[in-house]
Design a protein around this motif. Sequence first.
Motif, short mmCIF file in Angstrom:
data_model
loop_
_atom_site.label_atom_id
_atom_site.label_comp_id
_atom_site.label_asym_id
_atom_site.label_seq_id
_atom_site.Cartn_x
_atom_site.Cartn_y
_atom_site.Cartn_z
N TRP A 13 12.07 -7.07 -3.52
CA TRP A 13 11.37 -5.94 -4.11
C TRP A 13 10.72 -6.30 -5.45
N PHE A 19 2.80 -7.84 -2.36
CA PHE A 19 2.56 -6.55 -2.99
C PHE A 19 2.89 -6.52 -4.48
N LYS A 20 3.74 -7.40 -4.98
CA LYS A 20 4.06 -7.44 -6.40
C LYS A 20 3.43 -8.66 -7.06
N SER A 141 7.02 -7.76 4.51
CA SER A 141 5.69 -7.26 4.13
C SER A 141 4.70 -7.41 5.27
N MET A 190 2.48 1.06 -3.79
CA MET A 190 3.48 0.27 -4.52
C MET A 190 3.32 0.43 -6.03
N ASN A 191 2.07 0.42 -6.50
CA ASN A 191 1.82 0.59 -7.93
C ASN A 191 2.24 1.97 -8.42
N THR A 194 5.98 1.96 -8.59
CA THR A 194 6.43 1.17 -9.75
C THR A 194 6.27 1.96 -11.04
N PRO A 209 -0.51 -4.80 -10.19
CA PRO A 209 0.83 -5.25 -9.83
C PRO A 209 1.59 -5.73 -11.06
#
Length: 225
Positions: A13, A19-20, A141, A190-191, A194, A209
């Motif tokens: 994660w 994605f990060k 992912s 995802m952003n 976060t 990211p």
Amino acid sequence: MMSLWKEFSKGLWQDLPPFKLVLGLCPVLAVTKTAYNGLGMGLAVIFVLTLSNMLVSLLRTLIPAKVRIACFIVVAASLVVCVELLMQAYAYPLYQQLGIFVPLIVVNCIILGRAEAFASKNTVLLSMADGLGMGIGFTLSLTFLGSIRELFGYGSWFGMDIMGAWYEPFTFMVEAPGAFVCLGLVLAGMNALTNWQRKTRGLDAIEGPIHDCKTCGMCATKPGA
């Protein structure tokens, strides 16, 4: 044990590769027309990434600094040949589906990045934990993105009809533009997640990211990172 778990879990994660860290996007976009293809590519990357990290860590004191990148590529290339032979022997239809992207694992940013940033500086066990965690995160992912595209593009999941005869496939999702749109939506989600997590901890929201690996020097330039 805590250190091993920390290095393993960060790839699931905190530093999730596509994605990060936003790395390895070429196969992410190209092979995720179906969940099966995404899973197959991910498993191949797990094999290469984990073993390349192990070998680089074992040889880190023997490899001259001036030729380290070339040596890392040789290690990765040798493992990719093994993957190709195994896939040709036991999963040939998948090998045909993945095509050129199997040998291109050699120059995947994640493989060389983890070898340079982590495996060449840490012990074998920590390097293997890092590679396995990053590989599993990458696999999840690809499978997730492939599942979305297959479900909307074909109405199926891992080849099983899910939507039924009434569903009109949204073929845009399994074309190249659909890959970019789907990836963009996932990155946006995802952003947003976060930033929500950062706000709950009293931190400022950021754009783009975010990760904490500190291997590229970007973290220090991001406000609130």
